[in-house]
Write an enzyme that holds these catalytic residues in place. Structure first.
Site, PDB file in Angstrom:
ATOM      1  N   HIS A 157       0.870  -1.160  -0.020  1.00 60.11           N
ATOM      2  CA  HIS A 157       0.022  -0.002  -0.126  1.00 60.11           C
ATOM      3  C   HIS A 157       0.729   1.093  -0.121  1.00 60.11           C
ATOM      4  O   HIS A 157       0.695   2.277  -0.793  1.00 60.11           O
ATOM      5  CB  HIS A 157      -0.979  -0.113   1.258  1.00 60.11           C
ATOM      6  CG  HIS A 157      -1.684   1.322   1.369  1.00 60.11           C
ATOM      7  ND1 HIS A 157      -3.047   1.201   1.189  1.00 60.11           N
ATOM      8  CD2 HIS A 157      -1.419   2.443   1.964  1.00 60.11           C
ATOM      9  CE1 HIS A 157      -3.423   2.496   1.260  1.00 60.11           C
ATOM     10  NE2 HIS A 157      -2.487   3.180   1.843  1.00 60.11           N
ATOM     11  N   GLU A 158       1.763   1.311   1.009  1.00 64.23           N
ATOM     12  CA  GLU A 158       2.762   2.407   1.091  1.00 64.23           C
ATOM     13  C   GLU A 158       3.621   2.619  -0.394  1.00 64.23           C
ATOM     14  O   GLU A 158       3.925   3.731  -0.719  1.00 64.23           O
ATOM     15  CB  GLU A 158       3.514   2.349   2.006  1.00 64.23           C
ATOM     16  CG  GLU A 158       2.884   2.343   3.526  1.00 64.23           C
ATOM     17  CD  GLU A 158       1.694   3.672   3.741  1.00 64.23           C
ATOM     18  OE1 GLU A 158       2.200   4.624   3.139  1.00 64.23           O
ATOM     19  OE2 GLU A 158       1.094   3.430   4.357  1.00 64.23           O
ATOM     20  N   HIS A 161       2.008   4.403  -3.102  1.00 63.57           N
ATOM     21  CA  HIS A 161       2.305   6.096  -2.581  1.00 63.57           C
ATOM     22  C   HIS A 161       3.486   6.328  -3.073  1.00 63.57           C
ATOM     23  O   HIS A 161       3.650   7.308  -3.951  1.00 63.57           O
ATOM     24  CB  HIS A 161       2.069   6.241  -1.187  1.00 63.57           C
ATOM     25  CG  HIS A 161       0.925   6.099  -0.760  1.00 63.57           C
ATOM     26  ND1 HIS A 161      -0.290   6.617  -1.096  1.00 63.57           N
ATOM     27  CD2 HIS A 161       0.100   5.574   0.358  1.00 63.57           C
ATOM     28  CE1 HIS A 161      -1.414   6.514  -0.695  1.00 63.57           C
ATOM     29  NE2 HIS A 161      -1.181   5.628   0.455  1.00 63.57           N
TER      30      HIS A 161
END
Length: 922
Positions: A157-158, A161
């Site tokens: 998820h990170e 980003h």
């Protein structure tokens, strides 16, 4: 201004000190050179290393599936601080890896955010973030898995980003949105199953009445086990989730950052547009996707000064300034127990001082005495570098992890001859270009080794050379750095603030040019004075230093430096300090420049102002840009969520640079201050994994502990000042002065509100040139389809904007207008977008898309509390009416009996029955 018929091409070598991440490479579907660094304040714990490995192994498999078998993590470096025990048999010596350049940092909590993992991301959709931040507690404590999901999935998820510039699909501040007669959960995809509950009770939160929004405390709890595979950017908690939302299942209605910043595109669409996948072949089997780990450790500083003494260094007082700056570095900045060597070069190189262990003032004086005193000959940069390699090898036979500071002012056509040797040396090379003619390839040495790069002009007042040397220390915090030419008898006057989080080794450094020393006056907050006699004056150079013993007093300090010479001369003052060791971390400023990849090639300047990882709001931030011709261009940086600034009040201050003054090297620094105004450190806005309040498993609610509350304004910040050098960039072509090439910047904060039947649109005004000046006009359009505005804006229905007189950039604009009769359709949605134009008819990009929902409450959807009150009133009136009628009938019966007994005329029984029936019906 002229028309936009000129294509501006800027070739930029951009310095990204402190925030530039280590360069990750994608080779044969595997990401290499991913650096995960542990902060020096983290207590030594070998288990942390194992947890990092477990997370990345899980993440690599998960990433491979999530990207449909396209990429995985191949090579991961774990960098340990030098505060941990040295174990040469387990930990390799770090080469060009540093904590300040790491892609992932393991550090302490972000105050009110607690242990929430997040990615610092502020350049916009599709742009790489700065770094991922995990806390040691998040990695070591398994309780966070229930709330955030497995660590490997959270890492992906990170990573999305950081690497691909996508955003969250949830909205912590708007978890529900109105959709016709109902409320919906802000999520992607829409069919992710779960229930909206208030604690354990899932009956108290009703989404079916658009006039009755979910009460505070209602949260969406996903089913932990379901068949839905999306979406990673919503929550990794759901076991079946292993994909990103794509074009077919993306929820364009959700009010989340992904829709706002990426123009309604799905995360997978943005990812596929990245350099990693744009030209990628079809996915194929890669065999093992388990990453290889290298555990490395920072070591003591071993540095060689490589200084140019060619003939050109004798001009513009360059040699004298080299002596000033080098002396400052050796005496005040270089760490105790570090190693320093000195090499000079012109046509050939000279070892002036071999590798020397720094221990005490006597050793430092020996090193200062080895600095060059004359300049002559040509320029052979590679000869200096090769001799520096020999000096750096004196301790252990290797140059890996060692550093070179290379300062030169000359051109050298043979500089590329040592590029390969530099690449393979494992040495970090920092470069300082002094004057306008330094070799154009100089910065390439820094870029290939993760070094820092600076430019110092021949303008003595700019203090650029001193600032570059100061930046070599991450312990020094620069408070002030100013200069100016003073006529005979005039003074350089000002004041600074020393806050309580700094104060140790506070140093006042004064420089001048004439042989006559100035009259220096310093006053602390208690009125104590320090005069010229209290300064240590260097023998060889026109430099004076004053170190305040112990901890400097907190508060306002005044200074005055008077020119006592008979002629005008430039003078400067620099003030530095170190953290005081208090429980609270000091305010830290970091800088960044964004390199554009397509026209109009506008540079964006960023300053990150943090305290304990918390964004500092309402500070005064200015970038001071010095051009190749030494012209000074101030650029005010804003944290207002407009122009180059992605999010309001996130501690990232930014602005576009549109003024240029010729080609060549530019440098910049950022000045930050908070003086008297209300300034606070707050939770701010971050891109990070969602804390799931609970989940459903077989119909049973399982709640997680409440998430730590992110208080928005509980961290007051005392008065402070900071100065941060930003480094150098090169401009090779500038736009002609008579042509307008910069359009207005995109509006990114358009909002829409419906009050009765009146629409209220509001936004922050862009400028004629990006975020500077005033636009000529606005074009506002509406549609029933958001994508119609995004993809075909000029064919949407136009709104009359003749009443708008555009305001200056940064002002708040507003437009009110009534809905058309045919638009007043219940449960319908109208979308709006704005384009601005300047006087040359250059247009901005289409703004973010705002919307209003037309909703007319029906009787069935009245407020339940009001309905209950009405029902109670109706029942009360009915009971009263029954009582009155019943009493009347009973009285009537009594009267009949009485009349009959008295012989009077009597009402018939049928009439009485009718009266009783009325009572019964009532």
């Amino acid at each position: 201004m002229g028309t936009n018929n000129y294509l501006v091409v800027f070739s930029l070598f951009l310095l990204l000190p402190h925030l530039t991440s280590s360069k990750i490479e994608l080779v044969d579907k595997g990401y290499r050179n991913l650096v995960i660094a542990i902060h020096k304040a983290v207590p030594e714990n070998p288990q942390l290393i194992e947890k990092i490995k477990e997370m990345l192994k899980e993440a690599s498999n998960y990433l491979y599936v999530a990207t449909k078998f396209r990429v995985f993590f191949k090579d991961v470096k774990i960098l340990l601080p030098d505060t941990w025990t040295t174990k040469p048999d387990l930990y390799r010596k770090a080469t060009t890896e540093t904590y300040s350049r790491a892609n992932v940092i393991i550090a302490g909590q972000k105050n009110s955010k607690g242990d929430e993992p997040y990615t610092l991301q502020y350049e916009g959709c599709g742009k790489e973030g700065r770094y991922i931040h995990f806390t040691p507690n998040f990695l070591l404590n398994d309780k966070f898995i229930q709330a955030y999901g497995p660590r490997g999935k959270v890492f992906v998820h990170e990573w999305a980003h950081l690497r691909w510039g996508v955003f969250n699909e949830y909205n912590e501040y708007q978890p529900f949105y109105r959709d016709g007669e109902h409320y919906r959960v802000t999520k992607c995809p829409k069919d992710l199953s779960g229930k909206v509950c208030f604690g354990n009770d899932c009956s108290k939160c009703n989404l079916e009445n658009a006039n009755d929004p979910p009460k505070e405390g209602c949260v969406f709890l996903p089913e932990k086990y379901q068949e839905t595979s999306s979406s990673i950017m919503y929550t990794p908690v759901v076991k079946s989730v292993n994909q990103f939302c794509n074009k077919s299942n993306h929820n364009q209605d959700a009010p989340n950052d992904q829709n706002k910043f990426c123009k309604l595109k799905s995360a997978w669409e943005v990812i596929l547009e990245s350099e990693d996948f744009r030209n990628a072949n079809e996915a194929t089997d890669s065999g093992s996707v388990e990453p290889q780990f290298t555990v490395m450790q920072e070591s003591q500083t071993i540095l060689c000064l490589v200084l140019d003494i060619s003939g050109s260094m004798s001009g513009s007082q360059r040699l004298e300034r080299l002596q000033q700056s080098s002396t400052l570095f050796i005496e005040k900045i270089a760490k105790e127990e570090s190693f320093i060597g000195i090499v000079t070069f012109n046509n050939i190189a000279y070892v002036k001082k071999g590798l020397t262990y720094v221990s005490g003032d006597d050793v430092r004086k020996i090193l200062v005495n080895a600095l060059p005193t004359k300049a002559e000959g040509g320029t052979n940069i590679c000869s200096g570098i090769r001799d520096a390699f020999e000096v750096l090898s004196e301790d252990d036979g290797s140059t890996e992890g060692d550093e070179i500071l290379l300062l030169t002012d000359g051109e050298d056509s043979g500089i590329s001859s040592c590029f390969e040797a530099v690449k393979t040396s494992g040495t970090i090379v920092h470069t300082i270009a002094l004057g306008p003619s330094a070799a154009k390839e100089l910065e390439m040495l820094s870029e290939m080794t993760n070094g820092k790069k600076y430019y110092a002009s021949d303008n003595f007042n700019s203090n650029g050379l001193l600032e570059a040397f100061m930046e070599l220390s991450e312990e020094q915090i620069q408070l002030e750095s100013i200069g100016g030419t003073q006529t005979a008898g005039d003074s350089l006057v000002g004041f600074t603030y020393i806050d309580s989080e700094v104060g140790f080794n506070t140093t006042f450094l004064v420089t001048w040019q004439a042989d006559v020393k100035p009259d220096i006056f310093i006053e602390d907050p208690d009125g104590k004075e320090y005069l010229t006699k209290d300064f240590k004056l260097q023998d060889k150079t026109t430099v004076g230093t004053l170190i305040i013993p112990g901890k400097a007093k907190t508060g306002k300090w005044s200074y005055s430096v008077q020119n006592t010479a008979n002629q005008a001369q430039p003078m400067t003052i620099s003030i530095t300090s170190q953290p005081s060791g208090s429980k609270s971390e000091p305010v830290i400023v970091k800088t960044h420049l964004q390199q554009p990849s397509e026209p109009p090639y506008t540079i964006a300047i960023y300053a990150e102002v943090f305290k304990n990882f918390m964004p500092v709001r309402n500070a005064n931030v200015t970038a001071i840009v010095e051009t190749a011709s030494t012209k000074i261009i101030p650029v005010t940086l804003q944290d207002n969520g407009a122009g180059a600034d992605l999010v309001k009040n996130d501690g990232i201050y930014s602005s576009y640079m549109t003024d240029y003054d010729g080609t060549g090297r530019y440098n910049f620094k950022v000045q930050v201050s908070k003086l008297q105004n209300e300034t606070k450190a707050a939770a701010g806005h971050t891109s990070g994994a969602m804390y799931v309040q609970g989940y459903l498993e077989n119909g049973t609610v399982h709640l997680n502990p409440p998430k730590p509350v992110a208080a928005d304004e509980d961290f007051p910040v005392e008065n402070f000042v900071r100065t941060k050098s930003g480094g150098t960039f090169m401009v090779k072509v500038v736009p002609p002065a008579n042509q307008d090439v910069f359009p207005p910047c995109q509006i990114t904060d358009l909002s829409a509100e419906l009050l009765n039947n009146t629409v209220i649109l509001a936004w922050t005004a862009p400028g004629d040139d990006m975020d500077k000046g005033t636009v000529a006009e606005y074009e506002i359009r509406k549609s029933k389809q958001a994508v119609h505005l995004r993809d075909n804006f000029h064919n949407a229905t136009q709104i009359n904007t003749s009443s708008i007189i555009p305001l200056a950039a940064g002002s708040r604009e507003q437009l009110l207008f009534d809905l058309e009769e045919e638009e007043k359709v219940n449960n319908s949605v109208i979308f709006f977008a704005v384009v601005s134009r300047d006087e040359s008819l250059l247009s901005s990009d289409v703004s973010n898309i705002a919307q209003v929902v037309i909703y007319h409450p029906s009787p069935k959807s009245r407020d339940p509390d009001t309905s209950n009150q009405n029902r109670k009133l109706t029942v009360g009136l009915a009971v009263s009416l029954v009582t009155i009628i019943l009493c009347s009938v009973l009285g009537l019966i009594a009267l009949i009996i009485n009349k009959r007994n008295s012989g009077m005329m009597v009402l018939d029984e049928e009439h009485v029955r009718k009266k009783l029936n009325i009572v019964a019906e009532a």
